[in-house]
Design an enzyme around this catalytic site. Structure first.
Site, short mmCIF file in Angstrom:
data_model
loop_
_atom_site.label_atom_id
_atom_site.label_comp_id
_atom_site.label_asym_id
_atom_site.label_seq_id
_atom_site.Cartn_x
_atom_site.Cartn_y
_atom_site.Cartn_z
N ARG A 1 0.83 -1.22 0.00
CA ARG A 1 0.00 0.00 0.00
C ARG A 1 0.86 1.27 0.00
O ARG A 1 0.56 2.25 0.68
CB ARG A 1 -0.96 0.02 1.21
CG ARG A 1 -1.87 -1.14 1.31
CD ARG A 1 -2.82 -1.31 0.11
NE ARG A 1 -3.46 -2.59 0.23
CZ ARG A 1 -3.01 -3.71 -0.38
NH1 ARG A 1 -1.98 -3.67 -1.20
NH2 ARG A 1 -3.63 -4.84 -0.21
N SER B 1 -10.11 0.24 3.66
CA SER B 1 -9.39 -0.04 4.91
C SER B 1 -8.89 1.25 5.54
O SER B 1 -8.28 2.08 4.87
CB SER B 1 -8.21 -0.96 4.64
OG SER B 1 -8.66 -2.20 4.18
N GLU C 1 -3.99 3.66 6.45
CA GLU C 1 -3.91 3.41 5.01
C GLU C 1 -4.59 4.55 4.25
O GLU C 1 -4.11 5.00 3.22
CB GLU C 1 -4.60 2.07 4.67
CG GLU C 1 -4.54 1.74 3.19
CD GLU C 1 -5.01 0.32 2.88
OE1 GLU C 1 -4.66 -0.60 3.65
OE2 GLU C 1 -5.71 0.15 1.88
#
Ligand SMILES: Cc1cc2nc3c(=O)[nH]c(=O)nc-3n(C[C@H](O)[C@H](O)[C@H](O)COP(=O)(O)OP(=O)(O)OC[C@H]3O[C@@H](n4cnc5c(N)ncnc54)[C@H](O)[C@@H]3O)c2cc1C
Length: 291
Positions: free
Chosen positions: A160, A209, A280
């Site tokens: 990510r 998320s 995130e």
């Protein structure tokens, strides 16, 4: 190209929160995008690209930047042999549909990621063991330093994360795909979508998320759940009763409500597990890359 003011980001984010962009542009060609980036540079303004707004939380006070959303040619898709070329603003859904029609596999993992090609690069988005690093050949990146193609290896893609510079815009991408029968692609996508629906709040307004999964066996969602926060509500935002690493906009939530929930989750998980959760979701604010 028109530069708009006062465009509310709540309209452009999947969570449905966020104040106005100081300036907003919808470039639809590379020349228009370069013009927008130069316009911002002349005024000392940051440039922030918004894709489908599916992994951002924009400050309620607004975002002090030129926010750009890629359209037209910069959201189009074409296929040549096993190479899919897409504008940075092309949605994953359209790329996947075009790939499947052409009998090209590789993008199936992205079927439940409601973003764009450019957002996928920036986040190195991923699911089910694959991410953008597995398909990306190269990306055309525009910044105030100029425009140029970067090979996937030059983008520092990891969990990510990408090493794209602040203000850099992914204008185009090329994905290297693999021949696969459309029926097989369709069946795998149906299976992955069903798995999603069984575990995540896919019918609610969220930004995906909230936190990255820390190293180890226990995911961020499970840690938040074990900290007793599933269903915890602040203002109009609630930690999803379905999956605790999601925040739902239950009823006219603000970004501030979401930030307070995030702070509470960090505090409780820190106390329970001694783990510092890393967000995130990308925060956009008066300092555009961080509220
Ligand atoms: C229901 C749901 C499920 C999700 N599931 C997943 C999942 O399984 N895996 C996963 O990884 N993510 C998931 N996400 C998060 C999100 O969809 C991905 O991170 C996606 O790649 C973001 O794309 P976007 O175009 O919406 O980017 P945005 O959310 O608009 O932006 C995210 C970041 O990318 C930057 N950005 C966007 N476009 C560009 C561009 N063209 N050039 C440069 N920078 C750009 C933005 O400035 C920002 O920093 C989910 C989100 C939701 C709402």
């Amino acid at each position: 190209m028109e530069i708009e003011t006062g465009v509310p980001l709540a309209r452009l984010t999947t969570i449905g929160t966020g104040g106005p962009a100081a300036a907003f542009a919808r470039p639809s060609t590379l020349a228009e995008l370069e013009e927008a980036v130069a316009w911002a540079a002349e005024r000392g303004m940051d440039v922030v690209t918004i894709g489908l707004g599916s992994n951002v939380l924009a400050a309620d006070e607004g975002v002090d930047a030129l926010v750009v959303r890629l359209e037209g040619e910069l959201a189009s898709v074409s296929i040549d042999a096993d190479l899919l070329a897409a504008g940075g603003g092309a949605t994953n859904a359209v790329c996947l549909h075009r790939a499947r029609s052409a009998g090209l596999g590789g993008l199936e993992f992205a079927c439940a990621i409601p973003g764009t090609a450019g957002g996928g690069v920036r986040m190195n988005a991923g699911a089910y063991g694959s991410d953008w690093s597995t398909i990306l050949r190269r990306a055309l990146v525009v910044s105030r330093a100029g425009s140029g193609w970067l090979e996937a290896a030059e983008l520092g893609l990891s969990y990510r994360h990408s090493s794209l510079e602040r203000g850099a815009v992914v204008a185009r991408v090329e994905y290297r795909l693999t021949p696969r029968p459309p029926d097989e692609i369709k069946a795998e996508v149906a299976d992955l979508v069903a798995r999603r629906k069984a575990t995540q709040p896919t019918n609610k307004r969220t930004f995906g998320s909230v936190f990255k999964n820390p190293p180890g066996e226990v995911g961020a969602g499970r840690m938040i759940e074990l900290s007793g926060l599933k269903g915890h509500r602040i203002g109009g935002a609630v930690i999803s009763p379905r999956h605790a690493n999601f925040i739902e906009n239950a009823d006219a939530a603000t970004s501030a409500d979401c930030l307070l929930l995030m702070a509470e989750a960090c505090r409780r998980v820190g106390e329970e597990f001694g783990i510092a959760l890393e967000q995130e979701v990308v925060l956009l604010g008066s300092d555009p890359e961080g509220v």
